[in-house]
Design a protein around this motif. Structure first.
Motif, PDB file in Angstrom:
ATOM      1  N   PHE A  79       1.180  -0.954   0.028  1.00  0.00           N
ATOM      2  CA  PHE A  79       0.120  -0.454   0.167  1.00  0.00           C
ATOM      3  C   PHE A  79       0.815   1.243  -0.272  1.00  0.00           C
ATOM      4  O   PHE A  79       0.839   1.619   0.931  1.00  0.00           O
ATOM      5  N   GLY A  80       1.775   1.588  -0.859  1.00  0.00           N
ATOM      6  CA  GLY A  80       2.758   2.372  -1.055  1.00  0.00           C
ATOM      7  C   GLY A  80       2.377   3.308  -0.658  1.00  0.00           C
ATOM      8  O   GLY A  80       2.958   5.261  -0.063  1.00  0.00           O
ATOM      9  N   PRO A  81       1.386   4.016  -1.751  1.00  0.00           N
ATOM     10  CA  PRO A  81       1.293   5.414  -1.970  1.00  0.00           C
ATOM     11  C   PRO A  81       0.523   6.011  -0.496  1.00  0.00           C
ATOM     12  O   PRO A  81       0.180   7.112  -0.094  1.00  0.00           O
ATOM     13  N   TYR A  82      -0.024   5.343  -0.235  1.00  0.00           N
ATOM     14  CA  TYR A  82      -0.586   5.389   1.550  1.00  0.00           C
ATOM     15  C   TYR A  82       0.363   5.502   2.527  1.00  0.00           C
ATOM     16  O   TYR A  82       0.302   6.434   3.275  1.00  0.00           O
ATOM     17  N   PHE A  83       1.505   4.858   2.487  1.00  0.00           N
ATOM     18  CA  PHE A  83       2.466   4.108   3.507  1.00  0.00           C
ATOM     19  C   PHE A  83       3.263   6.283   3.560  1.00  0.00           C
ATOM     20  O   PHE A  83       3.889   6.992   4.376  1.00  0.00           O
ATOM     21  N   GLU A  84       3.184   6.703   2.310  1.00  0.00           N
ATOM     22  CA  GLU A  84       4.000   7.558   1.653  1.00  0.00           C
ATOM     23  C   GLU A  84       2.875   9.310   2.319  1.00  0.00           C
ATOM     24  O   GLU A  84       3.941   9.949   3.230  1.00  0.00           O
ATOM     25  N   ALA A  85       2.286   9.208   2.048  1.00  0.00           N
ATOM     26  CA  ALA A  85       1.127   9.983   2.723  1.00  0.00           C
ATOM     27  C   ALA A  85       1.394  10.310   4.270  1.00  0.00           C
ATOM     28  O   ALA A  85       1.407  11.707   4.556  1.00  0.00           O
ATOM     29  N   MET A  86       0.909   9.377   5.068  1.00  0.00           N
ATOM     30  CA  MET A  86       1.380   9.418   5.989  1.00  0.00           C
ATOM     31  C   MET A  86       2.583   9.529   6.771  1.00  0.00           C
ATOM     32  O   MET A  86       2.302  10.935   7.225  1.00  0.00           O
ATOM     33  N   ARG A  87       3.734   9.152   6.107  1.00  0.00           N
ATOM     34  CA  ARG A  87       5.179   9.819   6.574  1.00  0.00           C
ATOM     35  C   ARG A  87       4.982  11.568   6.511  1.00  0.00           C
ATOM     36  O   ARG A  87       5.845  11.947   6.837  1.00  0.00           O
ATOM     37  N   ARG A  88       4.349  11.512   5.121  1.00  0.00           N
ATOM     38  CA  ARG A  88       4.458  12.962   4.270  1.00  0.00           C
ATOM     39  C   ARG A  88       3.640  14.467   5.653  1.00  0.00           C
ATOM     40  O   ARG A  88       4.018  15.402   5.822  1.00  0.00           O
ATOM     41  N   ASP A  89       2.174  13.791   5.612  1.00  0.00           N
ATOM     42  CA  ASP A  89       1.605  14.818   5.860  1.00  0.00           C
ATOM     43  C   ASP A  89       0.781  13.980   7.432  1.00  0.00           C
ATOM     44  O   ASP A  89       0.274  15.152   7.921  1.00  0.00           O
ATOM     45  N   ASN A  90       1.182  12.834   7.917  1.00  0.00           N
ATOM     46  CA  ASN A  90       0.666  12.888   8.925  1.00  0.00           C
ATOM     47  C   ASN A  90      -1.138  12.490   8.985  1.00  0.00           C
ATOM     48  O   ASN A  90      -1.774  13.072  10.018  1.00  0.00           O
ATOM     49  N   LEU A  91      -1.937  12.536   8.222  1.00  0.00           N
ATOM     50  CA  LEU A  91      -3.026  12.712   7.668  1.00  0.00           C
ATOM     51  C   LEU A  91      -3.377  12.434   6.791  1.00  0.00           C
ATOM     52  O   LEU A  91      -2.731  12.797   5.368  1.00  0.00           O
ATOM     53  N   ILE A  92      -4.695  11.894   6.587  1.00  0.00           N
ATOM     54  CA  ILE A  92      -5.691  11.457   5.119  1.00  0.00           C
ATOM     55  C   ILE A  92      -6.814  11.328   5.233  1.00  0.00           C
ATOM     56  O   ILE A  92      -7.457  11.130   6.356  1.00  0.00           O
ATOM     57  N   VAL A  93      -7.458  12.370   4.877  1.00  0.00           N
ATOM     58  CA  VAL A  93      -8.802  12.785   5.194  1.00  0.00           C
ATOM     59  C   VAL A  93      -9.491  11.882   3.919  1.00  0.00           C
ATOM     60  O   VAL A  93      -9.030  13.048   2.456  1.00  0.00           O
ATOM     61  N   ALA A  94     -10.351  11.295   3.595  1.00  0.00           N
ATOM     62  CA  ALA A  94     -10.846  10.126   1.981  1.00  0.00           C
ATOM     63  C   ALA A  94     -12.444  10.147   2.321  1.00  0.00           C
ATOM     64  O   ALA A  94     -12.098   8.949   2.944  1.00  0.00           O
ATOM     65  N   SER A  95     -13.356  10.990   2.212  1.00  0.00           N
ATOM     66  CA  SER A  95     -14.658  11.523   2.629  1.00  0.00           C
ATOM     67  C   SER A  95     -14.924   9.885   1.313  1.00  0.00           C
ATOM     68  O   SER A  95     -16.043   8.678   1.600  1.00  0.00           O
ATOM     69  N   ARG A  96     -14.283  10.348   0.475  1.00  0.00           N
ATOM     70  CA  ARG A  96     -14.182   9.110  -0.535  1.00  0.00           C
ATOM     71  C   ARG A  96     -13.102   8.338  -1.406  1.00  0.00           C
ATOM     72  O   ARG A  96     -12.264   8.473  -2.194  1.00  0.00           O
ATOM     73  N   ALA A  97     -13.181   7.257  -0.451  1.00  0.00           N
ATOM     74  CA  ALA A  97     -12.246   6.906  -0.214  1.00  0.00           C
ATOM     75  C   ALA A  97     -11.153   5.831  -1.021  1.00  0.00           C
ATOM     76  O   ALA A  97     -10.006   5.634  -1.513  1.00  0.00           O
ATOM     77  N   ARG A  98     -12.775   5.658  -1.875  1.00  0.00           N
ATOM     78  CA  ARG A  98     -12.708   4.283  -3.416  1.00  0.00           C
ATOM     79  C   ARG A  98     -11.499   5.211  -4.052  1.00  0.00           C
ATOM     80  O   ARG A  98     -11.208   4.638  -5.301  1.00  0.00           O
ATOM     81  N   GLU A  99     -12.325   6.477  -4.489  1.00  0.00           N
ATOM     82  CA  GLU A  99     -11.784   7.745  -5.363  1.00  0.00           C
ATOM     83  C   GLU A  99     -10.379   8.250  -4.811  1.00  0.00           C
ATOM     84  O   GLU A  99      -9.629   8.573  -5.425  1.00  0.00           O
ATOM     85  N   HIS A 100      -9.850   8.860  -3.274  1.00  0.00           N
ATOM     86  CA  HIS A 100      -9.051   8.900  -3.610  1.00  0.00           C
ATOM     87  C   HIS A 100      -7.251   8.455  -3.840  1.00  0.00           C
ATOM     88  O   HIS A 100      -7.093   6.718  -3.571  1.00  0.00           O
ATOM     89  N   TYR A 117     -16.331   2.740   3.054  1.00  0.00           N
ATOM     90  CA  TYR A 117     -16.368   4.080   1.781  1.00  0.00           C
ATOM     91  C   TYR A 117     -15.814   5.372   2.175  1.00  0.00           C
ATOM     92  O   TYR A 117     -14.966   5.765   1.608  1.00  0.00           O
ATOM     93  N   SER A 118     -14.908   5.307   3.811  1.00  0.00           N
ATOM     94  CA  SER A 118     -14.881   6.651   3.843  1.00  0.00           C
ATOM     95  C   SER A 118     -13.839   6.399   4.754  1.00  0.00           C
ATOM     96  O   SER A 118     -13.641   5.552   5.678  1.00  0.00           O
ATOM     97  N   LEU A 119     -12.752   6.891   4.926  1.00  0.00           N
ATOM     98  CA  LEU A 119     -11.283   7.108   5.998  1.00  0.00           C
ATOM     99  C   LEU A 119     -10.462   8.189   6.062  1.00  0.00           C
ATOM    100  O   LEU A 119     -10.542   8.787   5.907  1.00  0.00           O
ATOM    101  N   LEU A 120     -10.568   8.598   7.602  1.00  0.00           N
ATOM    102  CA  LEU A 120      -9.539   9.092   7.991  1.00  0.00           C
ATOM    103  C   LEU A 120      -8.756   8.659   8.776  1.00  0.00           C
ATOM    104  O   LEU A 120      -8.590   7.994   9.773  1.00  0.00           O
TER     105      LEU A 120
END
Length: 175
Positions: A79-100, A117-120
């Motif tokens: 799940f590379g894109p997810y881990f990169e984003a958490m290291r970079r931003d320490n936050l993921i706001v994905a109301s429409r997680a399947r499309e994020h 469907y949604s992830l924060l």
């Protein structure tokens, strides 16, 4: 809108040794799901906080069946894109997680089978160092995350950071 006193009370009980670690994790994840209005809430830890290339679930509460689970480990290799984003931003706001862009990598193996469907996700630091993250998810429909949702989880993360720091200090103190 959000009752921070519930988490503060739990954190105090944990820091004072009134509840054990597993009971704290379970009460915390149930409280977060209820407060956030999400179907699921979980607490994850980085096994290697310097690399942050894997996360392990300490407690996941699912309101649909009022059950807890733990032990799942997710790896950056999957799940590379997810881990990169958490290291970079320490936050993921994905109301429409399947499309994020950074969470769509979970679609086939995680979101679709579980109906998510949604992830924060909000990172947690202990004494300024990465520790883990909170994850709130919603099943059956999209939950639009607000700035208030994000602020609440960040405040809870700060509180939890203090609780874990005090618990670590207590464990390190000579008997």
């Amino acid at each position: 809108m959000f009752d921070k006193m519930r988490v503060m009370s739990l954190s105090k009980q944990f820091m004072d040794g009134q509840i054990d670690t597993d009971a704290f994790y379970q009460a915390l994840t149930r409280t977060l799901a209820e407060e956030m209005g999400s179907t699921r809430a979980s607490l994850w830890v980085y096994p290697d906080p310097l690399m942050r290339d894997a996360i392990e679930c300490l407690s996941l509460y699912d309101r649909t069946d009022a059950a807890w689970s733990a032990g799942t480990t997710l790896h950056e290799a999957d799940f590379g894109p997810y881990f990169e984003a958490m290291r970079r931003d320490n936050l993921i706001v994905a109301s429409r997680a399947r499309e994020h862009a950074v969470t769509a990598c979970f679609n086939e193996v995680y979101f679709a089978p579980l109906g998510i469907y949604s992830l924060l996700d909000v990172g947690i630091n202990v004494a300024g160092d990465p520790f883990g993250l909170f994850c709130c998810e919603n099943t059956t429909d999209v939950l639009e995350w607000t700035p208030q949702h994000v602020d609440y989880l960040r405040q809870v993360g700060t509180l939890l950071g203090f609780a874990f720091r005090k618990a670590r200090q207590a464990q390190a103190a000579p008997a």
